[in-house]
Design an enzyme around this catalytic site. Structure first.
Site, PDB file in Angstrom:
ATOM      1  N   ASP A   8      66.592  29.509  56.677  1.00 42.53           N
ATOM      2  CA  ASP A   8      65.530  30.058  55.827  1.00 42.53           C
ATOM      3  C   ASP A   8      64.871  28.910  55.055  1.00 42.53           C
ATOM      4  O   ASP A   8      64.823  27.786  55.542  1.00 42.53           O
ATOM      5  CB  ASP A   8      66.126  31.139  54.912  1.00 42.53           C
ATOM      6  N   ASP A  22      62.653  28.292  47.815  1.00 43.47           N
ATOM      7  CA  ASP A  22      61.657  29.359  47.785  1.00 43.47           C
ATOM      8  C   ASP A  22      61.511  29.915  46.373  1.00 43.47           C
ATOM      9  O   ASP A  22      62.489  30.037  45.628  1.00 43.47           O
ATOM     10  CB  ASP A  22      62.042  30.479  48.770  1.00 43.47           C
ATOM     11  N   ARG A  44      55.247  25.169  55.490  1.00 47.37           N
ATOM     12  CA  ARG A  44      55.472  25.538  54.084  1.00 47.37           C
ATOM     13  C   ARG A  44      55.760  24.357  53.165  1.00 47.37           C
ATOM     14  O   ARG A  44      56.809  24.273  52.531  1.00 47.37           O
ATOM     15  CB  ARG A  44      56.591  26.578  53.952  1.00 47.37           C
TER      16      ARG A  44
END
Ligand SMILES: *[C@@H]1O[C@H](CO)[C@@H](O)[C@H](O)[C@H]1NC(C)=O
Ligand SMILES: *[C@@H]1O[C@H](CO)[C@@H](O)[C@H](O)[C@H]1NC(C)=O
Ligand SMILES: *[C@@H]1O[C@H](CO)[C@@H](O)[C@H](O)[C@H]1NC(C)=O
Ligand SMILES: *[C@@H]1O[C@H](CO)[C@@H](O)[C@H](O)[C@H]1NC(C)=O
Ligand SMILES: *[C@@H]1O[C@H](CO)[C@@H](O)[C@H](O)[C@H]1NC(C)=O
Ligand SMILES: *[C@@H]1O[C@H](CO)[C@@H](O)[C@H](O)[C@H]1NC(C)=O
Length: 333
Positions: A154, A158, A211
């Site tokens: 993942d 984040d 990202r």
């Protein structure tokens, strides 16, 4: 005459002087914000931990505490960090392995000089519904670029669910696909809009997929970062997100440095279609000049985040590569 003597003496001085030490003090949204400067455990007790159990106990309550971590911590589950904490790796840095950290519904946390490696099934750090967080001088990696696609791991760091007033500085992010997502769904406008103010500066991203960061509904100031082999897409602004992008340097194999096009590309992590998911475009503003290297940019909407609402010092563009490589990651502070 005076002028030339002055010019001569400064150039001699410049040639012989050692490079100026980088300023590693807090800058950006974790410093200047309506809630107050991020101080972590300052003013509280200071302890050193060497085991996961001791670490877990030290971060559980709300009291201010500075926790020095020594050695490797192989976590059997994710650890939640309470408010008013500084977690600082000693010497060359401590390592967090296997499971990462949650910073959830708290305020005032600093994480520094910690290697966050090989975290499976979840993010390295998830910052959720939390304010005033400073992620500084850490290293995030998962041991190699995952051939089996974006979802092998993942995110590295984040930032989601109305989190706010965060600075991510001087970290070394490498060998991983999805680095830093800001806002984790295009359906969360009501939750996220008006939040997600994040400053990313002097981070070194190498051999990553997407990202770097990717934002929705917030504001991110992205300055003086070094991107090397950021393969598919580095900075992505979508779902009415705003980015101010300045003084960054791109090197190596990077296809797209910056995009505001709403498509979540197939090389990211689309949920509904292998061709990608469409959402609204974001906005981007360009401040001080960037060096895009070989990468393209795709700005579909110019926004109104034209100026950061705080004081900060830009590194000269020509020095960014050297300064970031020398200063980012573990064992530097
Ligand atoms: C610690 O954090 C909480 C929540 O952010 C805050 O209310 C509190 O005043 C802080 N300080 C102490 C001493 O607990
Ligand atoms: C600690 O973790 C690092 C990174 O995974 C590893 O290289 C090192 O060998 C480990 N040290 C010990 C004593 O297990
Ligand atoms: C967010 O965090 C605050 C504490 O800062 C808490 O009161 C609130 O319930 C949390 N909201 C959610 C949706 O978790
Ligand atoms: C750049 O990376 C992409 C994605 O892995 C790859 O397809 C391409 O061949 C690489 N290009 C170069 C010049 O290495
Ligand atoms: C912008 O990005 C979209 C989606 O990747 C692509 O279809 C379009 O051609 C790009 N435009 C430019 C000018 O790169
Ligand atoms: C900035 O742009 C956004 C998106 O168009 C808009 O919602 C917002 O009101 C604007 N802010 C200001 C201060 O103009």
């Amino acid at each position: 005459m005076k002028l030339s003597v002055f010019a001569l003496s400064t150039s001699l001085l410049g040639a012989s002087a050692r490079p100026k030490a980088s300023d590693y003090s807090l800058a950006g949204f974790a410093k200047d914000n309506p809630l107050g400067v991020t101080t972590g455990g300052a003013g509280g007790e200071t302890i050193t931990v060497t085991t996961p159990a001791a670490l877990k106990a030290a971060i559980a309550d709300t009291a201010p505490r500075t926790i020095y971590l020594t050695g490797n911590f192989t976590l059997t589950g994710r650890l939640s960090i309470g408010p008013n904490k500084s977690l600082i790796g000693t010497g060359p840095g401590a390592n967090i392995l296997a499971n990462g950290f949650n910073i959830k519904s708290v305020s005032n946390v600093i994480i520094r000089n910690i290697g966050i490696r090989g975290i499976t099934g979840n993010d390295g750090i998830t910052i959720q519904n939390s304010t005033r967080v400073w992620i500084d001088h850490n290293e995030f990696e998962s041991g190699g670029f995952p051939a089996n696609g974006p979802d092998a791991y993942d995110g590295q760091c984040d930032i989601i669910r109305a989190s706010d007033w965060i600075t991510v500085s001087w970290n070394y992010f490498h060998d991983h696909w999805k680095s830093s997502l800001v806002g984790n769904s295009d359906a969360l406008r009501d939750v996220d809009q008006g939040h997600l103010h994040v400053t990313y500066h002097h981070n070194y991203w190498r051999n990553e997929g997407t990202r770097g960061p990717a934002g929705r509904f917030g504001h991110q100031h992205v300055y003086n970062n070094l991107y090397e082999d950021y393969l598919f897409q580095a900075i992505h602004s979508r779902s009415d997100n705003q980015v101010l992008v300045e003084g960054n340097v791109f090197r190596g194999n990077t296809s797209e440095a910056l995009s505001t096009y709403g498509l979540v590309i197939p090389n990211d992590s689309p949920n509904t279609s292998p061709d990608g998911d469409y959402e609204l475009d974001g906005f981007a503003n360009l401040g001080a000049k960037n060096d895009w290297g070989p990468a393209s940019i795709n700005i579909t909407r110019v926004g109104n985040f034209t100026k950061a609402p705080y004081k900060y010092t830009l590194t000269a563009l020509g020095d960014v590569e050297k300064v970031v490589k020398a200063g980012a990651g573990l064992g530097k502070i």
